[in-house]
Design an enzyme around this catalytic site. Structure first.
Site, mmCIF file in Angstrom:
data_model
loop_
_atom_site.group_PDB
_atom_site.id
_atom_site.type_symbol
_atom_site.label_atom_id
_atom_site.label_comp_id
_atom_site.label_asym_id
_atom_site.label_seq_id
_atom_site.Cartn_x
_atom_site.Cartn_y
_atom_site.Cartn_z
ATOM 1 N N ASP A 1 27.455 -5.945 33.246
ATOM 2 C CA ASP A 1 28.526 -6.920 33.076
ATOM 3 C C ASP A 1 28.366 -7.456 31.645
ATOM 4 O OD1 ASP A 1 30.632 -8.639 33.281
ATOM 5 O OD2 ASP A 1 30.025 -9.491 35.208
HETATM 6 C C1 BGC Z 1 33.293 -10.396 34.156
HETATM 7 C C2 BGC Z 1 33.645 -8.954 34.472
HETATM 8 C C3 BGC Z 1 34.564 -8.421 33.411
HETATM 9 C C4 BGC Z 1 33.886 -8.547 32.063
HETATM 10 C C5 BGC Z 1 34.712 -8.045 30.909
HETATM 11 C C6 BGC Z 1 32.774 -10.564 32.752
HETATM 12 O O1 BGC Z 1 32.639 -11.896 32.429
HETATM 13 O O2 BGC Z 1 32.323 -10.853 35.081
HETATM 14 O O3 BGC Z 1 34.245 -8.853 35.742
HETATM 15 O O4 BGC Z 1 34.917 -7.103 33.694
HETATM 16 O O5 BGC Z 1 33.618 -9.925 31.819
HETATM 17 O O6 BGC Z 1 35.789 -8.873 30.684
#
Ligand code: BGC
Length: 745
Positions: free
Chosen positions: A227
């Site tokens: 993530d």
């Molecule tokens: C989120 C993800 C997301 C990623 C990219 C993170 O903060 O938890 O679900 O895909 O950011 O935007």
């Protein structure tokens, strides 16, 4: 495909290999352009494409906003999620995005979860099947998905640091199965690890999770990415099985040095980097397509169909819906003019267009009187807006009142603290229902809201969740009967927040979130402990009526069965019914929920039409995770197979004798007196020893009962014998007997 495309990571320079395992910026892979590997784009997800434009954090190219997951999940229709996935895949191809970051399949553990709008369900079977459809749909277009967030990311509070403390059985039965199902059946190209720790270890560094379980047990062949910002130590993450760090921390040197110093296995780095090369290979054909354009209008139509199927009709007293076109209709509530159609945070996209309910009525040629009733940013009642709403309500035959959660109430990044609608909206509903008793409430909310306090002030109630860009038209379709509602709840609506089993432990404290409710999440708790609920899991009405008849449960193997049922649309309206199969173990040596969803199917039937549907139950559908055996275990015995249309509307049930998987926990030095006595092999050995050693046993029943619960060795020692020695000898004899019967491994 170029000759260079068969590059093996292990043959690259160490520096090149290391660089592959981190992005080039927030949204791109590093690639190796001189060897023919493009640094393709990977971006959000999960219910439409959020392709960032330039450096603007919030700006993104227009894309179709399909119903957010909370809505789509209510469709109980993996074929629909497949079609939505196909459309999303096409948008990725046009925009040259190799991987879309989704679907998010974390379990809705608490109604307060800030990201519940992005997740499917409180139940892993429903979440797994629907997400598998979406993954297959996207990937059928030659682009990848990223199944997220692996694992146990069920809250926003302290999400980058918190440890989700989950016992093994709960993890295996509730929080991992949706991932497992999608991995085994839909083969997502990538998986995104969660921010949080799992039992004290960051998911990004959790080798047990990313390698032993995911790749070892489930056979995952794809790539794991972090993530955004979830990597705390590049080397540990690579060693654990994380292929790609996003976005880059510019620490490739650390990786190189770790290999040189023997702190990171070169082979492990080879595998991790190879995963990234393989991903680029897979995406290459779709990413090389020139001038591909998706059909914007067709995707908008898809979004409308998906929104129609996502709407759940919860209440329809006196058949107040569908609206009678001859009636005078009042539409009250700002949401009818300013729709809340998507969630906040990383999933927030720029729609190609947005329809509103007021616009939808106009297009349908239906005149309505409108009053906003409240503003979306104020929490207090506005007397002037209330008066205006009451006037409109007084003059109408039927009032359709749009209520919901404004944007400030829920988003990625924080959990809610209440399940209630804003007070001003509930006050407005009460006031309106005093001047007009024909009120239909229509809800817009990503996470579940309390309805029990006020639903008796309504005759009709639609839960529309968040419906995406075509929500306005879709709601009008359902209100007018142009579309027949067919959604069912993917989560229970409790009477009160306090009834939820996580109430004592969500969202945790001091860095830990303890999943104390265990496997009793959602309906598994409410149904087992017979708690009243506002609406049960799986519930949803239709304008059509259905009969479920001739239910047959037939054994297809020692631990498997087929469930068949005839579904008939007994009404004048075409519609769909969702048949749900729950398995209820009649007795078990462990605590099990009273029943669990194991299969479902949605049947579309024309007025008067019948269809015989069949669903298969496999060995796994009867199993629980045994901590002692460290695996799935099916106990022999009777299991009740329940067929219904919600977890509480069970139309028929039939008992099934299941043979069991033959696994058992062998007797050992700590086994109790009762365990020895009741064991078919150990019992005779015990009787022999009692005679041989003259072990005195108590006559008094209370003492006998007390002895029964004690390890046999202690009982013997208390009676003056060498308990440990005698039991060690008995355990030997027991194992010999097992071997003779071919039971000992
Ligand atoms: C989120 C993800 C997301 C990623 C990219 C993170 O903060 O938890 O679900 O895909 O950011 O935007």
């Amino acid at each position: 495909m170029t000759e260079e495309s068969h590059t093996k990571a292990k043959d690259l320079e160490l520096q090149e290999e290391a660089s592959l395992t981190s992005g080039s910026d927030s949204w791109h892979l590093q690639g190796l352009t001189d060897k023919g590997y493009e640094g393709y784009m990977i971006t959000d997800g999960p219910y439409g494409l959020r392709k960032a434009t330039g450096s603007d954090v919030y700006g993104s190219v227009p894309a179709t906003c399909f119903p957010p997951t909370a809505g789509l999940a209510s469709s109980w229709n993996p074929d629909l999620t497949y079609q939505v996935g196909q459309a999303m895949g096409e948008e990725c191809v046009q925009e040259k995005v190799a991987v879309i970051l989704g679907p998010g399949i974390n379990i809705k553990r608490s109604p307060l979860g800030g990201r519940n709008f992005e997740f499917y369900s409180e139940d892993p079977v429903l979440a797994g099947h629907e997400a598998a459809g979406l993954v297959e749909g996207v990937q059928s277009k030659g682009v990848g998905t990223s199944l997220k967030h692996f694992a146990a990311n069920n809250q926003e509070t302290d999400r980058l640091r918190v440890s989700s403390d989950v016992d093994m059985r709960t993890l295996r039965e509730i929080y991992l199965p949706a991932f497992e199902y999608v991995v085994r059946n839909a083969k997502p190209w990538t998986i995104m690890c969660a921010y949080n720790k799992l039992n004290g270890v960051f998911s990004s560094e959790n080798r047990w999770l990313l390698t032993d379980v995911l790749r070892g047990e489930w056979g995952y062949q794809g790539m794991v990415m972090s993530d955004w910002g979830a990597v705390h130590n590049r080397v540990n993450a690579l060693q654990a099985g994380l292929n790609l760090e996003m976005p880059p921390s510019r620490t490739d040197d650390q990786v190189v040095q770790a290999v040189q110093a023997g702190k990171l296995d070169k082979e492990q780095l080879d595998q991790m980097a190879q995963g990234v090369l393989d991903l680029i290979e897979k995406a290459r054909p779709a990413m090389s397509r020139q001038d591909y354009r998706y059909d914007v209008q067709e995707h908008n139509n898809m979004a409308r169909r998906a929104a129609q199927e996502s709407i759940v009709l919860l209440r329809n007293e006196d058949r107040i819906l569908p609206l009678d076109p001859k009636e005078k209709i009042a539409v009250i509530g700002e949401f009818a003019r300013t729709p809340r159609y998507q969630g906040g945070g990383s999933s927030h996209i720029t729609p190609t267009e947005v329809s509103s309910v007021l616009g939808g009525f106009k297009e349908a040629g239906i005149n309505v009187d409108f009053a906003p009733g409240f503003t979306l940013d104020e929490k207090e009642q506005d007397p002037a807006l209330t008066q205006q709403a009451l006037e409109v309500a007084r003059g109408a035959d039927t009032v359709v009142l749009f209520l919901g959660l404004p944007e400030y109430a829920e988003s990625e990044g924080f959990d809610r603290t209440s399940m209630d609608l804003p007070d001003n909206q509930v006050a407005l509903l009460r006031a309106v229902s005093e001047v007009n008793d024909r009120v239909v409430a229509v809800l817009s909310n990503g996470a579940v809201v309390t309805v029990a306090d006020w639903m008796d002030n309504t005759k009709g109630l639609l839960e529309t969740w968040l419906l995406g860009q075509e929500g306005g038209r879709a709601v009008v379709d359902v209100l007018t009967g142009a579309a027949n509602p067919s959604g069912h709840l993917p989560e229970t609506i409790p009477v009160r927040l306090e009834d939820n089993p996580t109430i004592t432990s969500f969202p945790g404290e001091e860095g830990h979130s303890r999943y104390g409710e265990g496997v009793y999440v959602g309906y598994r708790y409410y149904d087992t402990f017979q708690r009243p609920v506002a609406f049960p899991f799986g519930f949803g009405l239709s304008y059509a009526d259905f009969a479920l008849e001739q239910i047959a449960v037939t054994k297809t193997g020692a631990n498997s069965a087929r469930v068949e049922v005839t579904v008939t649309n007994t009404s004048q309206a075409d519609g769909a019914q969702t048949v749900q199969v729950y398995v209820a173990p009649c007795s078990s040596r462990v605590n099990r929920p009273s029943h669990e969803l194991k299969a479902f199917t949605k049947v579309f039937l024309k007025a008067g039409q019948s269809s015989r549907v069949s669903m298969d139950l496999t060995e796994r559908d009867f199993a629980y995770w045994s901590t002692v055996m460290d695996g799935w275990h099916v106990e022999a015995g009777t299991y009740r197979i329940q067929v219904g249309t919600s977890s509480r509307d069970l139309v028929a049930e039939q008992d099934l004798q299941v043979d069991g998987d033959g696994r058992f926990i062998p007797l050992n030095a700590e086994s109790t007196m009762a365990e020895w006595r009741e064991n078919s092999i150990g019992g005779p050995i015990l009787r022999d020893r009692i005679e041989q050693d003259g072990i005195p046993l108590p006559d008094d029943p209370n003492t006998a009962q007390l002895f029964d619960t004690m390890p046999l060795a202690s009982v013997i020692t208390l009676s003056g014998g060498d308990g440990n020695g005698i039991v060690a000898d008995m355990v030997d004899r027991y194992h010999q007997a097992l071997k003779q019967q071919g039971l000992d491994s």
